[in-house]
Scaffold this active site. Sequence first.
Site, PDB file in Angstrom:
ATOM      1  N   LYS A   1      36.491   4.837  36.588  1.00 51.98           N
ATOM      2  CA  LYS A   1      37.224   6.100  36.390  1.00 51.98           C
ATOM      3  C   LYS A   1      36.730   7.126  37.401  1.00 51.98           C
ATOM      4  O   LYS A   1      35.514   7.241  37.618  1.00 51.98           O
ATOM      5  CB  LYS A   1      36.993   6.592  34.951  1.00 51.98           C
ATOM      6  CG  LYS A   1      37.787   7.844  34.580  1.00 51.98           C
ATOM      7  CD  LYS A   1      37.551   8.245  33.118  1.00 51.98           C
ATOM      8  CE  LYS A   1      38.410   9.443  32.705  1.00 51.98           C
ATOM      9  NZ  LYS A   1      38.209   9.843  31.297  1.00 51.98           N
TER      10      LYS A   1
ATOM     11  N   SER B   1      42.669  10.663  28.573  1.00 49.95           N
ATOM     12  CA  SER B   1      42.678  10.923  29.994  1.00 49.95           C
ATOM     13  C   SER B   1      42.428   9.690  30.861  1.00 49.95           C
ATOM     14  O   SER B   1      42.819   9.679  32.019  1.00 49.95           O
ATOM     15  CB  SER B   1      41.616  11.967  30.334  1.00 49.95           C
ATOM     16  OG  SER B   1      40.309  11.460  30.075  1.00 49.95           O
TER      17      SER B   1
ATOM     18  N   SER C   1      39.764   9.806  24.814  1.00 45.91           N
ATOM     19  CA  SER C   1      40.259   9.361  26.119  1.00 45.91           C
ATOM     20  C   SER C   1      40.038   7.909  26.466  1.00 45.91           C
ATOM     21  O   SER C   1      40.531   7.443  27.488  1.00 45.91           O
ATOM     22  CB  SER C   1      39.626  10.203  27.220  1.00 45.91           C
ATOM     23  OG  SER C   1      40.381  11.356  27.388  1.00 45.91           O
TER      24      SER C   1
HETATM   25  N1  GLN Z   1      43.101  14.426  24.873  1.00 45.13           N
HETATM   26  C1  GLN Z   1      41.870  15.120  24.647  1.00 45.13           C
HETATM   27  C2  GLN Z   1      41.815  16.357  25.477  1.00 45.13           C
HETATM   28  O1  GLN Z   1      42.745  16.647  26.120  1.00 45.13           O
HETATM   29  C3  GLN Z   1      40.708  14.232  24.892  1.00 45.13           C
HETATM   30  C4  GLN Z   1      40.395  14.029  26.314  1.00 45.13           C
HETATM   31  C5  GLN Z   1      39.175  13.215  26.532  1.00 45.13           C
HETATM   32  O2  GLN Z   1      38.713  12.525  25.621  1.00 45.13           O
HETATM   33  N2  GLN Z   1      38.635  13.339  27.726  1.00 45.13           N
HETATM   34  O3  GLN Z   1      40.855  17.063  25.501  1.00 45.13           O
END
Ligand code: GLN
Length: 490
Positions: free
Chosen positions: A78, A158, A182
Site C-alpha cells: 500500500k 481506503s 480500511s
Molecule cells: N473509511 C474510514 C475513513 O474514512 C476508514 C479509513 C481507514 O481505515 N483508513 O476514515
Amino acid sequence: MSNLTHLTIKDALKGLKSKDFTSAELTQAHIDAMGAAKDLNAYITETPDLALEQAKASDERRAKGEAGALDGIPLAIKDLFCTKNVQTTAASNILEGFKPQYESTVSSKLFDAGAVMLGKANLDEFAMGSSNTTSFYGNVINPWKSQNSNKDLTPGGSSGGSAASVAAYIAMGATGTDTGGSIRQPAAFCGISGIKPTYGRCSRWGVVAFASSLDQAGTFARTVEDNALLLRTMSGHDPKDSTSAKKDVPDFVAALNGDIKGLKVGIPKEYRVDGMPEEISKLWGQGIEWLKSAGAEIVDISLPHTHYALPTYYIIAPAEASSNLARYDGVRYGQRADEKDLIDMYELTRAQGFGDEVKRRIMIGTYVLSAGYYDAYYIKAQKVRRLISEDFKKAYEKCDVLLTPTAPSAAFAIGENEDDPIKMYLNDVFTVPASLAGLPGMSVPAGTDKDGLPLGLQIIGRPWDEETVLKVAQKIENLAQFKLWSPQSK
Ligand code: GLN
C-alpha cells in the site's frame, strides 16, 4: 505460465522450493498480468525492474539454501508504507515525488523474509475514505461486476488498490492499513480476506500517519492461511514505534485448522442495524449456522454503545489527522507552492496539495480540538471510546469471538455516495467499533448478493488473540466454499 498468478502464497512457496518455477518466472507472470489489468488502476507506482532484481536475488538465495519465509513471493505494498528510494505518495498530490530515505518496518520485515515488491498500491488520499475515490491518482476499479449492470464498482477503501490487486491476481498478497475498516471493508468488497491485527501488533514506523491511535497495518490475501503467513512475518515489537507492543508473535499459521468445538461465538444484537439488506442478515445467519455445525456455541451479546461508535470515530480520527497532517508545509516533504512570502507558501502548498476529503477532515479535526470545543467534542469522544472498549471487555467475559457482517452493503458503483459524506461514513458502521477498541478483526468472503457481488463476514477477537480470529475465519472459508473472482465472474 499464466496460471502462476492464480496460486496461493502457500502453493507458490512449495513450487519455488521444489523448483517447479523460479521467482523470476513467478514475478514476470505478475508483471505481465499487471500490464493487462492497467484499467483497474490498482497501482500508483509499478516497480517491475526492482521486482525482477529482487526475484533474481531470491532465486540465488534459494539456490544456496538460504531462502526466507516468503522468499520470492510478489506482493503489492500500500502506498502509505514508506519504501526506500521508491516514490511514496499516500495518494496525495502533496507528496508527489517524495522518495523516502528509509524503509517502513513492516515492508522491511517482508523484504528481509525475501518478498518481492511489484509496486505501490493505490488508496484513498491519506487513507481517508471507503471507496478509493479520493486518491489524487484516480479511483481504483473493483474487478467484480454486478450480474445486472456493467457499471464500474468501487473496491472499497481506503486500501482499494491492495484489495483489487489481490482479487485480480496481480499480486499474491498485499499490505494494507486499517484505521476504521480500511482492510476489512475492501476485502469484503473484493471477495478476498484481510486481517487487521490488534493495535500494536505491527509497527507503525514508516507508515504515513492518519490517526495514530487507530492506524494498524495488516494483510490481504486470497486465503486465510496466506494472511496468516504474511502477518507472521510483518508482526513484532519495534523499538522505533512506542505503541508497538512487546509481545511474542505466535505462529499464526500453526493456529489454523484447530478445533472450534465449544468455542463461544458472540452475536451482538446492536449490529442488526435498520435498513440492513435482507441478504446480509441472511448471510450472517448462515455464518452462525456454519459455526454451530463446527461445534461452536452461539451466545447473544450486547454492545450497548455501538450506536456512538461512528460519531466518536469521526471526531477522534479527524482530530488526530489534523495534527498529523500539520507537517505537510512544503518545507520538508513533496510539493512546494511557488510563493515568496513564507506564510503564503505554507497556505498555497496545502491548498493545492490536499484534496477535498482531506481538507474536510483537517477542518473538522481543527474545530474539535480548538479551545472551547475541545471538552465538548474531543474529550467527550475519548470518554465514549472508553465505554465502547468496556462493552467489548464485558462481552468477552461471555464469549471468545464475535461474528458480524463486515459492511452494510456489497460494493457500490463509483460515484455513488460521493456527494453525501455521511452516507459514505456509514459504510464503516461495523468496522469502526473494533478499531476504537484496538481489537483484531478479519473479513472473510462468505457469499454473494443478488447481483452476484461478494459479501464478507467479520470476526472480532480479544486483544492479542489473532489466532482464534484466524481459526474461525478459516472454518468459515472452508464451509462457505466462496468462489474467488475470475475473469468470468460477471
Ligand atoms: N473509511 C474510514 C475513513 O474514512 C476508514 C479509513 C481507514 O481505515 N483508513 O476514515
